[in-house]
Design an enzyme around this catalytic site. Structure first.
Site, PDB file in Angstrom:
ATOM      1  N   CYS A   1       8.519  67.910  29.280  1.00  0.00           N
ATOM      2  CA  CYS A   1       9.905  67.576  28.954  1.00  0.00           C
ATOM      3  C   CYS A   1      10.081  67.255  27.472  1.00  0.00           C
ATOM      4  O   CYS A   1      11.204  67.046  27.018  1.00  0.00           O
ATOM      5  CB  CYS A   1      10.372  66.395  29.794  1.00  0.00           C
TER       6      CYS A   1
ATOM      7  N   CYS B   1      17.419  58.769  39.116  1.00  0.00           N
ATOM      8  CA  CYS B   1      16.697  59.975  38.703  1.00  0.00           C
ATOM      9  C   CYS B   1      17.639  60.942  38.006  1.00  0.00           C
ATOM     10  O   CYS B   1      18.779  61.136  38.433  1.00  0.00           O
ATOM     11  CB  CYS B   1      16.120  60.693  39.923  1.00  0.00           C
TER      12      CYS B   1
ATOM     13  N   ILE C   1      18.439  68.080  38.194  1.00  0.00           N
ATOM     14  CA  ILE C   1      17.904  69.394  37.842  1.00  0.00           C
ATOM     15  C   ILE C   1      18.990  70.111  37.039  1.00  0.00           C
ATOM     16  O   ILE C   1      20.148  70.133  37.470  1.00  0.00           O
ATOM     17  CB  ILE C   1      17.610  70.195  39.137  1.00  0.00           C
TER      18      ILE C   1
ATOM     19  N   HIS D   1      19.183  67.288  32.360  1.00  0.00           N
ATOM     20  CA  HIS D   1      17.836  67.328  31.781  1.00  0.00           C
ATOM     21  C   HIS D   1      17.195  68.695  32.023  1.00  0.00           C
ATOM     22  O   HIS D   1      16.297  68.827  32.841  1.00  0.00           O
ATOM     23  CB  HIS D   1      17.001  66.189  32.382  1.00  0.00           C
TER      24      HIS D   1
END
Ligand SMILES: [Zn+2]
Lengths: 422, 139
Positions: free
Chosen positions: A94, A243, A246, A368
């Site tokens: 990442c 979290c 996607i 992200h």
């Protein structure tokens, strides 16, 4: 004694662009890259002839896995009309695009190139959630962490459990981070989830009414976040709203030698600190409540810049999970170890607080697309330091120094970059 | 001990035989779990030997995973049947990541850090695909 790190010559940021982040059935990395690149070109105040870009570096974690296409350097070169000039792909999970950024900075600082474009992209939504979990887990230490069943969220969840035990925090402290980020998100037109938690909650109530379904009885955002039907458990104590999503997306920034920056803009950002560190798997950690790679990256970047944590006025940090935001802001010295959760609860990291963190909405709300995240964080710094962030502009009138912290994997790669407007 | 190369593959072979192994530097005595080929203190790879571990320790941290990878899902774990992973502080002063058996993943609040644990090998797959995973369970 290590000598002080410095660049051979100064490097400036003179342009930045990013695609809107989201889940796209009808767009792939190539399309999103063109979107980011087009905005970047128009962001250069005095214009840029693309022929003047000497070379490019791009971060991408795993398009090989998501869309079965590897060897992205020449693809990018072809699409952007840059061939036969060089394009290199960097991989650091990442943190891939910050690694691309570093290589671009080094290439200019060395004197080899004068104008370089760096960026990143990722196309994650074309696989199932299960498959995405598997793809991300490839960034773990598979024979030891992955093999026993750890997932990406799982490692951060285990980190949260250790943090709670050491410092007395609890899952509600994580929810403060989420609520804060979601309060910034509606102000960011590029965000995947431009809604507050209350917006999310109210739209679900509205939908239930429209469909004649039982109407949920949530009274406020806390009710909503505590409801494991609305906010399901992913890896205890982390729930869905702890979290990041996607995402698909792309971002890029334009770098040049400081001595020619005025050819492109009278308002460049200067790269004053860059740092990178390597972290190790869970079983090697003496203390499970911090990331040693962060501390290494911070040491390098602060050392190079001569700055201290107090000099950083705002930052984009890698909130892949809510717990990570707390730990990063401690590792970078913005707050003392074990204090970040209190700081967030007191509102210190709000956009109008003394130390704004993730004014963009962070990874949680902005999205992200892993390879695109590092340079997308720099895009936010570019916007904020130049006073171009529109309704989400940080109210501090004297913004001069901002920073990005970008993490790869579960802390295996951490980077920290400091930018200054002079 | 058997003269197998100090490697991840050998570690896995030992696990398949229900042997839980670390490695030790003959020169400086440092113990490593999982095994590693190069001593971090001597920077040498010539002096490493296998060292059996007792398989006793305490729970250092853990999580209960509700959304697992496809491989875990194929073993029957899902949102209604979460599994627990953790880090174990071994008696020898080193750590290992492991599956934690014998605890209720649906009630993670009931799982306590510091719980004494003992090794509990988990055998998965059959034939060529047979693989043993390192697990621990409460004593
Ligand atoms: Zn040694």
């Amino acid at each position: 004694m290590q000598r002080q790190r410095k660049l051979g010559r100064g490097v400036a940021v003179v342009g930045a662009g990013m695609s809107k982040f989201g889940v796209y059935a009808d767009k792939d990395s190539r399309d999103l890259l063109v979107e980011a690149y087009t905005e970047m070109l128009t962001s250069v105040d005095k214009g840029i002839d693309p022929e003047d870009i000497d070379a490019m570096w791009f971060g991408n974690f795993s398009n090989d896995f998501w869309v079965r296409q590897a060897h992205w350097g020449p693809i990018v070169a072809d699409i952007l009309g840059h061939a036969p000039r060089p394009v290199t792909r960097n991989e650091g999970a990442c943190a891939s695009s910050t690694l691309a950024f570093r290589d671009g900075v080094f290439a200019i600082a060395s004197g080899f190139y004068d104008v370089v474009m760096v960026g990143g992209f990722e196309d994650m939504s074309k696989v199932s959630t299960e498959s995405a979990t598997e793809g991300l887990a490839l960034a773990l230490d598979l024979p030891y962490e992955g093999c026993v069943g750890f997932t990406f969220p799982g490692v951060f969840a285990a980190t949260a459990v250790a943090y709670f035990a050491k410092y007395g925090a609890n899952p509600d402290h994580l929810k403060n981070v989420t609520i804060k980020s979601h309060n910034n998100a509606p102000l960011n037109p590029k965000a995947q989830f431009p809604q507050t938690i209350l917006d999310v909650m109210n739209s679900r109530i509205k939908r239930a009414k429209e469909r004649g379904q039982p109407v949920p009885t949530w009274k406020n955002e806390w009710d909503y976040l505590h409801d494991t039907k609305a906010n399901p458990m992913i890896a205890w104590p982390l729930q869905m709203f702890d979290c990041c999503p996607i995402s698909d997306g792309a971002s890029c920034i334009l770098l040049c030698a400081e001595e020619i920056a005025r050819n492109f803009t009278d308002n460049p950002l200067h790269v004053v600190g860059i740092g990178q560190g390597s972290g190790r798997p869970l079983h090697t950690k003496e203390d499970l409540t911090y990331f040693e790679a962060n501390r290494q990256a911070a040491k390098e970047a602060y050392g190079m810049s001569g700055l201290t944590p107090k000099d950083i006025q705002f930052a984009e940090v890698h909130d892949c999970f809510s717990i990570a935001e707390l730990i990063h802001t401690e590792d970078l010295g913005f707050f003392k170890p074990g204090e970040a959760y209190k700081a967030v609860a007191e509102g210190l990291t709000r956009r109008d607080g003394p130390m704004p963190i993730n004014s963009s909405g962070g990874l949680k709300c902005k999205g992200h697309p892993v390879g695109a995240t590092g340079t997308a964080q720099m895009y936010e710094i570019w916007k904020q330091l130049r006073g171009e962030a529109g309704p989400r502009q940080i109210p501090n009138k004297n913004l001069r120094i901002g920073a990005t912290q970008n993490l790869g994997g579960t802390g295996g790669t951490c980077t920290f970059c400091i930018f200054e407007r002079r | 001990m058997a003269e197998r190369p100090i490697s991840t593959m050998s570690y896995q072979q030992f696990l398949n035989e229900e042997k839980f192994m670390g490695s030790r530097c003959k020169k400086c005595g440092t113990l490593y779990s999982p095994p590693r080929p190069i001593c971090l203190k001597c920077h040498s790879s010539e002096n490493m030997e296998w060292a059996p571990l007792k398989g006793k320790g305490k729970l250092a941290t853990f999580t209960s995973i509700f959304v697992g990878t496809p491989w875990m899902v194929s073993q029957g774990f899902d949102r209604n049947n979460p599994y627990v992973c953790g880090v174990v502080d071994l008696e020898e002063g080193v750590k290992i990541d492991a599956r934690i058996n014998g605890v209720d993943g649906r009630k993670p609040e009931s799982i306590k850090l510091g719980t004494p644990l003992t090794v509990d090998f988990i055998h998965c797959g059959e034939g060529d695909k047979q693989q043993t995973i390192i697990g621990f369970k409460p004593v």
